[in-house]
Design a protein around this motif. Structure first.
Motif, short mmCIF file in Angstrom:
data_model
loop_
_atom_site.label_atom_id
_atom_site.label_comp_id
_atom_site.label_asym_id
_atom_site.label_seq_id
_atom_site.Cartn_x
_atom_site.Cartn_y
_atom_site.Cartn_z
N SER A 34 0.83 -1.21 0.00
CA SER A 34 0.00 0.00 0.00
C SER A 34 0.86 1.26 0.00
CB SER A 34 -0.93 0.00 1.22
OG SER A 34 -1.86 -1.06 1.16
N ILE A 35 1.94 1.23 0.76
CA ILE A 35 2.83 2.40 0.81
C ILE A 35 3.45 2.66 -0.56
CG2 ILE A 35 5.04 3.23 1.73
CD1 ILE A 35 4.34 1.86 4.37
N ALA A 36 3.95 1.60 -1.19
CA ALA A 36 4.59 1.76 -2.50
C ALA A 36 3.60 2.22 -3.56
CB ALA A 36 5.26 0.45 -2.92
N ALA A 37 2.34 1.81 -3.43
CA ALA A 37 1.31 2.26 -4.38
C ALA A 37 0.99 3.74 -4.17
CB ALA A 37 0.05 1.41 -4.23
N GLU A 38 0.96 4.16 -2.91
CA GLU A 38 0.63 5.56 -2.58
C GLU A 38 1.81 6.48 -2.83
OE1 GLU A 38 -1.72 8.71 -1.39
OE2 GLU A 38 -2.38 6.61 -1.49
N LEU A 39 3.02 6.00 -2.57
CA LEU A 39 4.23 6.82 -2.66
C LEU A 39 5.31 6.08 -3.47
CD1 LEU A 39 4.28 7.85 1.10
CD2 LEU A 39 3.65 9.36 -0.80
N PRO A 40 5.08 5.89 -4.77
CA PRO A 40 5.98 5.06 -5.57
C PRO A 40 7.33 5.70 -5.86
CG PRO A 40 4.35 6.10 -6.98
CD PRO A 40 3.96 6.43 -5.57
N GLN A 41 7.48 6.98 -5.62
CA GLN A 41 8.69 7.68 -6.04
C GLN A 41 9.90 7.44 -5.15
OE1 GLN A 41 5.96 8.95 -4.67
NE2 GLN A 41 6.26 10.98 -3.74
N TYR A 42 9.68 7.00 -3.93
CA TYR A 42 10.79 6.90 -2.98
C TYR A 42 11.52 5.56 -3.08
CZ TYR A 42 8.49 10.97 -0.97
OH TYR A 42 7.90 12.20 -0.80
N ASN A 43 12.70 5.51 -2.50
CA ASN A 43 13.46 4.27 -2.38
C ASN A 43 13.08 3.57 -1.08
OD1 ASN A 43 14.72 5.40 -4.59
ND2 ASN A 43 16.79 4.91 -3.92
N ILE B 116 -4.45 2.71 5.47
CA ILE B 116 -4.41 3.68 6.57
C ILE B 116 -2.98 4.11 6.83
CG2 ILE B 116 -4.76 3.99 9.05
CD1 ILE B 116 -7.21 2.17 8.82
N VAL B 117 -2.07 3.14 6.92
CA VAL B 117 -0.66 3.45 7.21
C VAL B 117 -0.04 4.22 6.06
CG1 VAL B 117 1.61 2.46 7.69
CG2 VAL B 117 -0.43 1.50 8.77
N ALA B 118 -0.36 3.85 4.82
CA ALA B 118 0.17 4.56 3.66
C ALA B 118 -0.27 6.02 3.66
CB ALA B 118 -0.27 3.88 2.37
N GLY B 119 -1.54 6.26 3.94
CA GLY B 119 -2.04 7.63 4.00
C GLY B 119 -1.40 8.42 5.12
N SER B 120 -1.18 7.75 6.25
CA SER B 120 -0.54 8.41 7.39
C SER B 120 0.90 8.79 7.07
CB SER B 120 -0.59 7.50 8.62
OG SER B 120 0.08 8.07 9.72
N LEU B 121 1.62 7.91 6.39
CA LEU B 121 3.00 8.21 6.02
C LEU B 121 3.05 9.39 5.05
CD1 LEU B 121 6.02 7.65 5.97
CD2 LEU B 121 5.60 5.88 4.23
N LYS B 122 2.14 9.41 4.09
CA LYS B 122 2.10 10.53 3.14
C LYS B 122 1.87 11.84 3.88
CE LYS B 122 -0.24 12.09 -1.07
NZ LYS B 122 -1.28 11.73 -2.08
N ALA B 123 0.96 11.84 4.84
CA ALA B 123 0.70 13.06 5.62
C ALA B 123 1.90 13.44 6.47
CB ALA B 123 -0.54 12.84 6.50
N TYR B 124 2.58 12.43 7.02
CA TYR B 124 3.78 12.70 7.84
C TYR B 124 4.85 13.40 7.02
CZ TYR B 124 7.89 11.89 10.74
OH TYR B 124 9.04 12.07 11.46
N LEU B 125 5.09 12.91 5.81
CA LEU B 125 6.13 13.50 4.97
C LEU B 125 5.74 14.90 4.51
CD1 LEU B 125 7.16 10.38 2.85
CD2 LEU B 125 8.44 11.45 4.71
N CYS B 126 4.45 15.14 4.35
CA CYS B 126 4.01 16.50 4.02
C CYS B 126 4.25 17.46 5.18
CB CYS B 126 2.52 16.50 3.66
SG CYS B 126 2.14 15.75 2.06
N ARG B 127 4.09 16.96 6.40
CA ARG B 127 4.31 17.80 7.58
C ARG B 127 5.79 17.99 7.90
NH1 ARG B 127 0.59 14.22 9.81
NH2 ARG B 127 2.21 13.41 11.23
N HIS B 128 6.61 17.03 7.50
CA HIS B 128 8.03 17.06 7.87
C HIS B 128 8.88 17.13 6.60
CE1 HIS B 128 7.29 16.17 12.14
NE2 HIS B 128 6.30 15.42 11.69
N SER B 129 8.93 18.30 6.02
CA SER B 129 9.68 18.49 4.78
C SER B 129 11.17 18.25 4.97
CB SER B 129 9.44 19.90 4.23
OG SER B 129 9.84 20.88 5.17
#
Length: 276
Positions: free
Chosen positions: A22-31, A219-232
């Protein structure tokens, strides 16, 4: 090994691959670097001290590979080890790095799924015994009733690729009925183990209409995306090559075969050794 700024994803075995998917589908750009501690899984029946020791060894290995941020995609590790690592280890040894779990982001949202105000939580013995879910859920939704049921046979069935067999039906039915017998108001069931999504077809067959089943990946994928938006400051450190690396402390060929079922895509893994 070449250092890269990656997101680490850790689980005691294969289950974290359902979250990683789910994380890789939501945020495919990262390593990403995934580590499964298959040689010492399952963690569910181990003591707090043992789970903490094993989890810390895996976290430090991921840090050594260049991970800046690690997701403990394991409910048992999140329940038994996360807080100690965050409070005792990171400030002293790794002040710039972060380790996040799966329990808190799930607890933040689970109240939005229920109409009756009663939630069932199904997990390993370790997760249930820790009481982490009732504690975290009540921090956000003090009015909710949380009913728990441990399912000690589910992870062994899944890890031995018996989850689709007719023999699995008995243990699915057994634990579902044990949960529902505790309250007739349950309308939402949380799968509080990342292995359990592989049992969803069999679980749903045991549920009456109106009971909602919730797994954690999205849920976890969405939370990680929000975390990275908050912590540039963290997000800017991460490489963006879309690379995925897989490692296991167990047999790599077995991990590749079984891991592909959880990840729903081919998995090529390497074996590594830890201290114990």
């Amino acid at each position: 090994m070449q250092q890269i700024k990656s997101i680490g994803v850790f689980d005691s075995g294969y289950g974290g691959l359902t979250v990683f998917r789910s994380i890789a589908a939501e945020l495919p750009q990262y390593n990403y670097i995934y580590l499964g501690d298959n040689a010492r899984s399952p963690y569910g029946d181990h003591s707090f001290e043992t789970v903490y020791k094993y989890t810390l060894e895996c976290v430090e290995w991921l840090f050594a590979q260049g991970c800046e941020l690690i997701i403990l995609a394991c409910n048992t590790a999140s329940a038994k080890a996360l807080r100690s690592i965050q409070q005792r280890i990171l400030p002293v040894k790794y002040p710039g790095k972060r380790v996040l779990g799966v329990i808190r982001p799930t607890a933040e949202l689970i109240g939005e799924y229920t109409r009756t105000g009663t939630i069932g939580v199904m997990g390993t013995r370790g997760t249930v015994k820790s009481g982490s879910y009732p504690i975290e859920i009540h921090n956000f939704y003090p009015e909710l009733e949380v009913v728990q049921q441990s399912c000690p046979m589910w992870v062994p069935l899944i890890e031995n690729n018996e989850h689709l067999s007719p023999g699995a039906d008995y243990f699915v039915s057994k634990y579902i009925q044990a949960l529902l017998e505790q309250s007739d108001q349950i309308d939402t069931i949380l799968l509080a183990c990342t292995h359990y999504p592989l049992l969803i077809p069999k679980i749903e067959a045991q549920l009456s209409e109106g009971i909602r089943l919730v797994s954690q990946g999205d849920i976890v994928a969405g939370s990680l995306k929000a975390y990275l938006c908050r912590h540039s400051e963290m997000e800017q450190l991460l490489a963006r090559d879309g690379e995925k690396q897989f490692y296991t402390t167990g047999d790599a060929s077995i991990f590749c075969r079984n891991g592909s079922l959880f990840f729903e895509a081919p998995v090529v893994a390497k074996q590594i050794s830890l201290l114990s």
